[in-house]
Motif scaffolding. Structure first.
Motif, PDB file in Angstrom:
ATOM      1  N   ARG A 106       0.868  -1.183   0.000  1.00  0.00           N
ATOM      2  CA  ARG A 106       0.000   0.000   0.000  1.00  0.00           C
ATOM      3  C   ARG A 106       0.898   1.224   0.000  1.00  0.00           C
ATOM      4  NH1 ARG A 106       0.812   1.775   5.072  1.00  0.00           N
ATOM      5  NH2 ARG A 106       1.354   0.234   6.670  1.00  0.00           N
ATOM      6  N   ASP A 107       0.338   2.389  -0.277  1.00  0.00           N
ATOM      7  CA  ASP A 107       1.108   3.617  -0.125  1.00  0.00           C
ATOM      8  C   ASP A 107       1.603   3.703   1.314  1.00  0.00           C
ATOM      9  OD1 ASP A 107       0.415   4.175  -2.713  1.00  0.00           O
ATOM     10  OD2 ASP A 107      -1.007   5.775  -2.229  1.00  0.00           O
ATOM     11  N   VAL A 108       2.881   4.043   1.474  1.00  0.00           N
ATOM     12  CA  VAL A 108       3.445   4.071   2.817  1.00  0.00           C
ATOM     13  C   VAL A 108       4.379   5.269   2.952  1.00  0.00           C
ATOM     14  CG1 VAL A 108       5.316   2.495   2.128  1.00  0.00           C
ATOM     15  CG2 VAL A 108       4.763   2.762   4.552  1.00  0.00           C
ATOM     16  N   PHE A 109       4.287   5.948   4.096  1.00  0.00           N
ATOM     17  CA  PHE A 109       5.210   7.029   4.425  1.00  0.00           C
ATOM     18  C   PHE A 109       6.342   6.407   5.219  1.00  0.00           C
ATOM     19  CE2 PHE A 109       6.503  10.908   6.827  1.00  0.00           C
ATOM     20  CZ  PHE A 109       6.819  11.701   5.732  1.00  0.00           C
ATOM     21  N   PHE A 110       7.481   6.213   4.557  1.00  0.00           N
ATOM     22  CA  PHE A 110       8.559   5.394   5.123  1.00  0.00           C
ATOM     23  C   PHE A 110       9.794   6.253   5.348  1.00  0.00           C
ATOM     24  CE2 PHE A 110      12.175   2.408   4.582  1.00  0.00           C
ATOM     25  CZ  PHE A 110      11.883   1.541   5.624  1.00  0.00           C
ATOM     26  N   HIS A 111      10.144   6.426   6.610  1.00  0.00           N
ATOM     27  CA  HIS A 111      11.338   7.195   6.993  1.00  0.00           C
ATOM     28  C   HIS A 111      11.422   8.530   6.249  1.00  0.00           C
ATOM     29  CE1 HIS A 111      13.691   4.492   9.695  1.00  0.00           C
ATOM     30  NE2 HIS A 111      12.819   3.620   9.209  1.00  0.00           N
ATOM     31  N   GLY A 112      10.272   9.212   6.181  1.00  0.00           N
ATOM     32  CA  GLY A 112      10.253  10.557   5.633  1.00  0.00           C
ATOM     33  C   GLY A 112       9.932  10.682   4.168  1.00  0.00           C
ATOM     34  N   THR A 113       9.669   9.580   3.483  1.00  0.00           N
ATOM     35  CA  THR A 113       9.374   9.630   2.054  1.00  0.00           C
ATOM     36  C   THR A 113       8.146   8.780   1.749  1.00  0.00           C
ATOM     37  OG1 THR A 113      11.689   9.958   1.459  1.00  0.00           O
ATOM     38  CG2 THR A 113      10.254   9.110  -0.259  1.00  0.00           C
ATOM     39  N   TRP A 114       7.229   9.329   0.949  1.00  0.00           N
ATOM     40  CA  TRP A 114       6.093   8.535   0.497  1.00  0.00           C
ATOM     41  C   TRP A 114       6.548   7.576  -0.605  1.00  0.00           C
ATOM     42  CZ3 TRP A 114       1.553   7.494   2.455  1.00  0.00           C
ATOM     43  CH2 TRP A 114       0.973   8.384   3.351  1.00  0.00           C
ATOM     44  N   VAL A 115       6.170   6.325  -0.453  1.00  0.00           N
ATOM     45  CA  VAL A 115       6.432   5.307  -1.470  1.00  0.00           C
ATOM     46  C   VAL A 115       5.087   4.708  -1.851  1.00  0.00           C
ATOM     47  CG1 VAL A 115       7.697   3.215  -2.078  1.00  0.00           C
ATOM     48  CG2 VAL A 115       8.634   4.791  -0.369  1.00  0.00           C
ATOM     49  N   ARG A 116       4.821   4.646  -3.136  1.00  0.00           N
ATOM     50  CA  ARG A 116       3.524   4.190  -3.593  1.00  0.00           C
ATOM     51  C   ARG A 116       3.460   2.668  -3.698  1.00  0.00           C
ATOM     52  NH1 ARG A 116       2.326   8.862  -8.125  1.00  0.00           N
ATOM     53  NH2 ARG A 116       1.686  10.459  -6.641  1.00  0.00           N
ATOM     54  N   ALA A 117       2.273   2.141  -3.578  1.00  0.00           N
ATOM     55  CA  ALA A 117       2.064   0.690  -3.651  1.00  0.00           C
ATOM     56  C   ALA A 117       2.656   0.142  -4.946  1.00  0.00           C
ATOM     57  CB  ALA A 117       0.570   0.378  -3.589  1.00  0.00           C
TER      58      ALA A 117
END
Length: 472
Positions: free
Chosen positions: A335-346
């Motif tokens: 899923r879309d995730v806000f990971f360590h300061g950056t949005w990463v899309r699914a």
């Protein structure tokens, strides 16, 4: 979509950096990176625009310079891993551990992403989905992985060392009388394949067939050459499995076939292929990278004032600073995730840079003989390397055997003249030329091809290399 984000794309709803309407500077791909999407993207030495090309010769020549630039983005940075194919690269140690240990958020299944990549892309051999443990999740992964771990557990370390010594001796026999060698193609790249040929239960004479097939897969200059090599490798695997289905033995193939998890023939073949593929290139590069350190660094040579660092020390330094698989562990967020300061899309491809994470706070040296267990060269979490103990035995024994027989071996070129093969995944020397005092077959009991006394009773020579006088 092969870019981390489409040019000019807006962040997913709820992005903290845009919650109050503020516009953050955009990165090279049009999507703003960094802990708050506010760190301007690096342009390493002004050499390029857009993501760093991990497959470029410039990157291979000095990757740590580029890792330092990529860290300006924060924990994740956009990179190009092949022509027109980009990904996000994790360069932060803590973020790498969080990703590698979270199989709820992240999947290893690359099939959806694969549909966005040209079918002739050079990255697909490394990232294209296959029915093996590398690309599996959950129960399927555990079922397949257990077959590998349980089977390798049956390989006794002392027996493995004896097999490595035998394989090493057979290779040294080919060049020992010459006084010179390119240690990459003539030793480091062949030894793992001889070991796999042995461990999976094929007769010794099939070792050259496996070496030729795998070498063609790695170095085929044309599609025709690559296709020929692939056919040769497939024929080797099919004959291997056919032999073991007809008659079991004390070998990995038989143990794969008979495991209680009940793998199908296709699943057995897939696990054999991934074990050879995942073990061959990294293990060859681990041996080569460690030897290059030992042959170019005075800390690895005995002196009047004290002992030298060992092959294990060289391996530890490589695993920390120049891991043979530098960037891998492909993951895709569910899923879309806000990971360590950056949005990463699914579905977006995210790779882990073991090399960048390991050296986040500087390179690691072993002058103090300190421990080495916290590096990420074996990855971590559910997909951590299942046979790292065996890989260490093979690499250490191979290096010790070589430096025992060829005790004055040294580089034939200045260390600074060594070149690295381009490629975003591996850290691999293009060549490792060395020279030594030739050893000849009439040195009874002192050469790899002399069988009197037998290897089991012959005293082991010292395994610490010594410099030629001219090297100082």
């Amino acid at each position: 979509m092969t870019s981390p984000y489409e040019p000019g794309a807006a962040p997913p709803p709820g992005c903290p950096a845009h919650a109050h309407g503020g516009a953050a500077p955009a990165g090279p791909d049009g999507y703003a990176p960094g802990p708050a999407h506010g760190v301007p993207g690096p342009d390493p030495a002004g050499e390029q625009n857009g993501p760093v090309r991990l497959y470029a010769p410039e990157f291979a020549a000095d990757p740590h310079r580029y890792y330092a630039q990529l860290r300006q983005y924060g924990a994740l940075a956009p990179v190009e891993i092949g022509a027109g194919v980009t990904a996000m690269l994790v360069t932060d140690y803590r973020a790498a551990l969080d990703l590698l240990n979270d199989d709820t958020t992240w999947s290893k299944d690359s099939r959806s992403w694969q549909q966005t990549v040209p079918p002739d892309s050079a990255v697909l051999p490394m990232l294209g989905w296959r029915p093996n443990t590398v690309f599996a999740d959950g129960d399927t992964h555990r079922r397949l992985r257990q077959v590998i771990t349980d089977s390798f557990r049956l390989v006794e370390p002392h027996e493995l060392r004896a097999r490595v010594r035998h394989a090493a001796d057979s290779l040294i026999r080919n060049f020992g009388a010459r006084g010179d060698v390119d240690l990459m193609p003539e030793y480091a790249q062949q030894l793992p394949l001889l070991m796999f040929n042995n461990l999976f239960g094929m007769p010794e004479e099939y070792g050259d067939q496996l070496i030729a097939a795998m070498g063609g897969l790695m170095d085929g200059a044309t599609p025709e050459e690559a296709a020929t090599a692939n056919a040769a490798f497939s024929a080797y695997i099919m004959e291997l499995v056919g032999r073991k289905k007809a008659e079991r033995g004390a070998d990995l193939t038989s143990w794969f076939l008979d495991h209680l998890n009940g793998l199908s023939d296709d699943e057995v073949i897939a696990q054999i292929v991934v074990t050879m593929a995942a073990g061959n290139e990294p293990l060859a590069n681990l041996i080569g990278n460690a030897l290059s350190r030992m042959l170019s660094d005075d800390r690895y040579y005995s002196t009047l004032s004290g002992g030298a660092l060992t092959a294990q020390d060289a391996i530890n330094e490589v695993l920390w600073n120049d891991p043979p698989m530098a960037n891998y562990s492909a993951h895709f967020p569910r899923r879309d995730v806000f990971f360590h300061g950056t949005w990463v899309r699914a579905g977006q491809l995210v790779l882990v840079s073991y090399a960048a994470a390991n050296t986040q706070f500087g390179t690691v040296a072993f002058d103090d003989r300190s421990g080495s267990g916290a590096h990420l060269a074996w990855a971590a979490g559910p997909h951590v390397c299942p046979v790292q103990r065996h890989a260490l035995v093979i690499a250490t024994t191979a290096i010790e055997r070589l430096t025992a027989w060829l005790s004055d071996i040294e580089l034939a070129v200045p260390a600074g003249a060594l070149t690295w093969r381009p490629g975003g995944f591996q850290r691999a020397l293009a060549a490792l030329p060395a020279r030594f005092t030739p050893i000849t077959p009439n040195q009874v009991g002192a050469t790899p091809w002399d069988s009197s006394p037998s290897p089991s009773t012959r005293p082991e020579p010292t395994s610490t290399p010594r410099r030629h006088a001219s090297a100082h």
